[in-house]
Motif scaffolding. Structure first.
Motif, PDB file in Angstrom:
ATOM      1  N   ALA A   1       0.822  -1.212   0.000  1.00  0.00           N
ATOM      2  CA  ALA A   1       0.000   0.000   0.000  1.00  0.00           C
ATOM      3  C   ALA A   1       0.854   1.259   0.000  1.00  0.00           C
ATOM      4  CB  ALA A   1      -0.939  -0.003   1.208  1.00  0.00           C
ATOM      5  N   ALA A   2       2.069   1.191   0.553  1.00  0.00           N
ATOM      6  CA  ALA A   2       2.975   2.343   0.574  1.00  0.00           C
ATOM      7  C   ALA A   2       3.707   2.528  -0.755  1.00  0.00           C
ATOM      8  CB  ALA A   2       3.983   2.182   1.713  1.00  0.00           C
ATOM      9  N   GLY A   3       3.484   1.618  -1.706  1.00  0.00           N
ATOM     10  CA  GLY A   3       4.129   1.729  -3.007  1.00  0.00           C
ATOM     11  C   GLY A   3       5.537   1.171  -3.055  1.00  0.00           C
ATOM     12  N   LEU A   4       5.903   0.377  -2.052  1.00  0.00           N
ATOM     13  CA  LEU A   4       7.230  -0.242  -2.009  1.00  0.00           C
ATOM     14  C   LEU A   4       7.165  -1.679  -2.510  1.00  0.00           C
ATOM     15  CD1 LEU A   4       8.291   1.016   1.533  1.00  0.00           C
ATOM     16  CD2 LEU A   4       9.013   1.961  -0.664  1.00  0.00           C
TER      17      LEU A   4
ATOM     18  N   LEU B   1       2.191 -13.613   0.778  1.00  0.00           N
ATOM     19  CA  LEU B   1       2.606 -12.559  -0.145  1.00  0.00           C
ATOM     20  C   LEU B   1       1.588 -12.373  -1.267  1.00  0.00           C
ATOM     21  CD1 LEU B   1       6.438 -13.131  -0.486  1.00  0.00           C
ATOM     22  CD2 LEU B   1       5.363 -10.885  -0.293  1.00  0.00           C
ATOM     23  N   LEU B   2       1.209 -13.457  -1.905  1.00  0.00           N
ATOM     24  CA  LEU B   2       0.259 -13.380  -3.019  1.00  0.00           C
ATOM     25  C   LEU B   2      -1.093 -12.857  -2.557  1.00  0.00           C
ATOM     26  CD1 LEU B   2       1.224 -16.757  -4.712  1.00  0.00           C
ATOM     27  CD2 LEU B   2       1.453 -14.505  -5.794  1.00  0.00           C
ATOM     28  N   THR B   3      -1.529 -13.314  -1.393  1.00  0.00           N
ATOM     29  CA  THR B   3      -2.838 -12.888  -0.891  1.00  0.00           C
ATOM     30  C   THR B   3      -2.831 -11.413  -0.523  1.00  0.00           C
ATOM     31  OG1 THR B   3      -3.261 -15.127  -0.069  1.00  0.00           O
ATOM     32  CG2 THR B   3      -4.628 -13.363   0.805  1.00  0.00           C
ATOM     33  N   ALA B   4      -1.754 -10.950   0.125  1.00  0.00           N
ATOM     34  CA  ALA B   4      -1.653  -9.530   0.476  1.00  0.00           C
ATOM     35  C   ALA B   4      -1.622  -8.663  -0.778  1.00  0.00           C
ATOM     36  CB  ALA B   4      -0.403  -9.281   1.312  1.00  0.00           C
ATOM     37  N   ALA B   5      -0.905  -9.114  -1.795  1.00  0.00           N
ATOM     38  CA  ALA B   5      -0.844  -8.348  -3.041  1.00  0.00           C
ATOM     39  C   ALA B   5      -2.210  -8.290  -3.716  1.00  0.00           C
ATOM     40  CB  ALA B   5       0.190  -8.963  -3.976  1.00  0.00           C
ATOM     41  N   LYS B   6      -2.914  -9.408  -3.724  1.00  0.00           N
ATOM     42  CA  LYS B   6      -4.251  -9.416  -4.324  1.00  0.00           C
ATOM     43  C   LYS B   6      -5.183  -8.450  -3.593  1.00  0.00           C
ATOM     44  CE  LYS B   6      -8.494 -11.965  -4.776  1.00  0.00           C
ATOM     45  NZ  LYS B   6      -9.363 -12.904  -4.053  1.00  0.00           N
ATOM     46  N   GLN B   7      -5.136  -8.453  -2.279  1.00  0.00           N
ATOM     47  CA  GLN B   7      -6.000  -7.584  -1.495  1.00  0.00           C
ATOM     48  C   GLN B   7      -5.667  -6.110  -1.717  1.00  0.00           C
ATOM     49  OE1 GLN B   7      -5.277  -9.154   2.427  1.00  0.00           O
ATOM     50  NE2 GLN B   7      -6.775 -10.821   2.210  1.00  0.00           N
TER      51      GLN B   7
ATOM     52  N   VAL C   1       3.251  -9.302 -11.161  1.00  0.00           N
ATOM     53  CA  VAL C   1       3.999 -10.564 -11.157  1.00  0.00           C
ATOM     54  C   VAL C   1       4.667 -10.783  -9.801  1.00  0.00           C
ATOM     55  CG1 VAL C   1       5.974 -11.783 -12.165  1.00  0.00           C
ATOM     56  CG2 VAL C   1       4.379 -10.531 -13.641  1.00  0.00           C
ATOM     57  N   GLY C   2       4.472 -11.969  -9.245  1.00  0.00           N
ATOM     58  CA  GLY C   2       5.209 -12.409  -8.078  1.00  0.00           C
ATOM     59  C   GLY C   2       6.445 -13.167  -8.531  1.00  0.00           C
ATOM     60  N   LEU C   3       7.624 -12.649  -8.211  1.00  0.00           N
ATOM     61  CA  LEU C   3       8.889 -13.261  -8.628  1.00  0.00           C
ATOM     62  C   LEU C   3       9.406 -14.119  -7.476  1.00  0.00           C
ATOM     63  CD1 LEU C   3      11.275 -13.734 -10.458  1.00  0.00           C
ATOM     64  CD2 LEU C   3      12.041 -11.391 -10.016  1.00  0.00           C
ATOM     65  N   GLU C   4       9.357 -15.421  -7.666  1.00  0.00           N
ATOM     66  CA  GLU C   4       9.646 -16.389  -6.613  1.00  0.00           C
ATOM     67  C   GLU C   4      10.908 -17.188  -6.918  1.00  0.00           C
ATOM     68  OE1 GLU C   4       7.900 -17.212  -3.824  1.00  0.00           O
ATOM     69  OE2 GLU C   4       6.136 -15.917  -4.045  1.00  0.00           O
TER      70      GLU C   4
ATOM     71  N   LYS D   1      13.388  -7.109 -15.022  1.00  0.00           N
ATOM     72  CA  LYS D   1      13.539  -6.092 -16.071  1.00  0.00           C
ATOM     73  C   LYS D   1      12.363  -6.078 -17.040  1.00  0.00           C
ATOM     74  CE  LYS D   1      16.522  -4.710 -19.927  1.00  0.00           C
ATOM     75  NZ  LYS D   1      17.756  -5.025 -20.700  1.00  0.00           N
ATOM     76  N   GLN D   2      11.839  -7.240 -17.370  1.00  0.00           N
ATOM     77  CA  GLN D   2      10.880  -7.331 -18.468  1.00  0.00           C
ATOM     78  C   GLN D   2       9.421  -7.405 -18.009  1.00  0.00           C
ATOM     79  OE1 GLN D   2      12.045 -10.407 -21.240  1.00  0.00           O
ATOM     80  NE2 GLN D   2      14.076  -9.535 -21.533  1.00  0.00           N
ATOM     81  N   CYS D   3       9.185  -7.587 -16.719  1.00  0.00           N
ATOM     82  CA  CYS D   3       7.809  -7.777 -16.240  1.00  0.00           C
ATOM     83  C   CYS D   3       7.466  -6.778 -15.134  1.00  0.00           C
ATOM     84  CB  CYS D   3       7.632  -9.210 -15.721  1.00  0.00           C
ATOM     85  SG  CYS D   3       7.964 -10.487 -16.962  1.00  0.00           S
ATOM     86  N   ASP D   4       6.186  -6.655 -14.882  1.00  0.00           N
ATOM     87  CA  ASP D   4       5.676  -5.739 -13.868  1.00  0.00           C
ATOM     88  C   ASP D   4       5.685  -6.436 -12.509  1.00  0.00           C
ATOM     89  OD1 ASP D   4       4.484  -3.657 -12.535  1.00  0.00           O
ATOM     90  OD2 ASP D   4       2.454  -4.115 -13.225  1.00  0.00           O
ATOM     91  N   CYS D   5       6.858  -6.528 -11.900  1.00  0.00           N
ATOM     92  CA  CYS D   5       7.016  -7.300 -10.671  1.00  0.00           C
ATOM     93  C   CYS D   5       6.469  -6.550  -9.464  1.00  0.00           C
ATOM     94  CB  CYS D   5       8.484  -7.627 -10.432  1.00  0.00           C
ATOM     95  SG  CYS D   5       9.156  -8.810 -11.609  1.00  0.00           S
ATOM     96  N   ALA D   6       5.781  -7.282  -8.601  1.00  0.00           N
ATOM     97  CA  ALA D   6       5.278  -6.724  -7.349  1.00  0.00           C
ATOM     98  C   ALA D   6       6.243  -6.965  -6.198  1.00  0.00           C
ATOM     99  CB  ALA D   6       3.923  -7.342  -7.007  1.00  0.00           C
ATOM    100  N   TYR D   7       7.026  -8.056  -6.274  1.00  0.00           N
ATOM    101  CA  TYR D   7       7.921  -8.398  -5.174  1.00  0.00           C
ATOM    102  C   TYR D   7       8.927  -9.444  -5.636  1.00  0.00           C
ATOM    103  CZ  TYR D   7       5.190 -12.742  -4.642  1.00  0.00           C
ATOM    104  OH  TYR D   7       4.572 -13.954  -4.870  1.00  0.00           O
TER     105      TYR D   7
END
Length: 346
Positions: free
Chosen positions: A140-143, A158-164, A262-265, A298-304
């Protein structure tokens, strides 16, 4: 609970030298002025206003792997990693002020070494809720969270928090010999992604480096029914049917076609000789793992970025060697992610 890191904690890790500036000397730490329990949102917003882009968070637990009938030890990766990363040079390639070191999430209650499976799975589900709480505030803070340590069970939180936070499911890619898509039999490190798929947090899932003989037929069938895809370890690194470069091009194209965050795992037990709860001799080279992180970042819209399962105490040469190898390896993976995101956003 969350144990915050402060400036003194970081300073104790940094070996200062005249004429040099280390990353750790510039790290931001959390200033939390909220009176509400578990609320770090004000401090996170302040750090973002100061220029932080990445929130480095540790998870200190091995209950998820133990609940999966595996080895412990994944509770001690964060400090080893941060101390190594903090002592790298701050220069034209990377500046420490981009990084907020938040602290360490750990279970509220001590779990006995001889705890039974049911108790471990219950404790893992309790930990999920903590991960969701703190990661939700970071998103939520944009980090962008860079999460180090703990079992791969924490992918669910992680995935659930990002979805919410983002009000949409995520696409995830996972470098891992195991799919962690096992039956939903109670929470553990082997079913974080199947639980996330069931609750709608995971919409697209690709496994890179899946080992053809380390996943049951029932799990492979579940993956197929969900619509997941994979490139196996044997396809790329043994039979050489496809190059890593070609596989990553396919993966990034598929991820971008979803138009989802995208979640990068990465499960470090994919990396050859890396100390982990399921260490492997026949694994992916560390440099290939770094390239995977860089390319997707670099190529994807990563969330974490999530770096799971590192276990210094599982090193064959002892814990000192484990701290060294885990710290160096994870530091390279963190830098690969930061460089990839810098290239993506520039």
């Amino acid at each position: 609970m969350l144990t915050l890191f402060n400036k003194a904690d970081i300073a104790s890790l940094v070996n200062q030298r005249d004429g040099e500036t280390k990353l750790g000397e510039q790290f931001l730490t959390l200033e939390n002025t909220s009176k509400k329990p578990n609320d770090i949102s004000i401090g996170l917003e302040h750090a973002a206003a100061q220029g932080a882009k990445f929130a480095i968070v540790g998870i200190s637990e091995d209950i998820g792997p133990r609940a999966n009938l595996g080895r412990g030890g994944s509770d001690d990766a964060f400090t080893a990693s941060v101390s190594q990363f903090a002592n790298l040079q701050s220069n034209r390639f990377c500046q420490g002020g981009q990084c907020l070191v938040v602290g360490i999430i750990s279970p509220d209650n001590l779990i006995a070494d001889n705890a039974d499976t049911e108790s471990l799975r219950h404790a893992t589900a309790e930990l999920d809720r903590q991960v969701m709480t703190y990661m939700g505030q970071i998103f939520a803070a944009g980090l962008e969270p860079i999460v180090i340590g703990g079992g791969h069970n924490n992918a669910f939180g992680l995935l659930t928090a990002a979805k919410q936070t983002f009000n949409q499911p995520l696409a995830a890619v996972n470098l891992d010999p195991h799919s962690d898509f096992r039956p939903r039999e109670g929470r553990h490190s082997g079913n974080g992604f199947s639980y996330a798929a069931a609750n709608g947090a995971l919409d697209h899932y690709h496994i890179l480096g899946l080992h053809e003989l380390k996943n049951s037929e029932a799990t492979l069938e579940q993956l197929s029914l969900f619509g997941a895809s994979w490139h196996s370890f044997q396809q790329i690194w043994v039979r050489r049917e496809i190059s890593l470069d070609s596989a990553l091009s396919q993966i990034c194209k598929e991820l971008n076609n979803t138009n989802l965050p995208v979640g990068l795992e990465l499960d470090v037990d994919a990396i050859a000789k890396m100390p982990s709860s399921a260490s492997t001799f026949a694994g992916v080279p560390l440099l290939d793992a770094c390239h995977y992180v860089y390319r997707v970042a670099k190529q994807c819209d990563c969330a974490y970025l999530h770096l799971a399962e590192a276990a210094p105490s599982c090193h064959e040469a002892g814990i000192s060697a484990g701290y060294r190898d885990v710290g160096q390896g994870i530091s390279e993976l963190i830098y690969s992610y930061i460089q990839g995101r810098k290239a993506k956003l520039s």
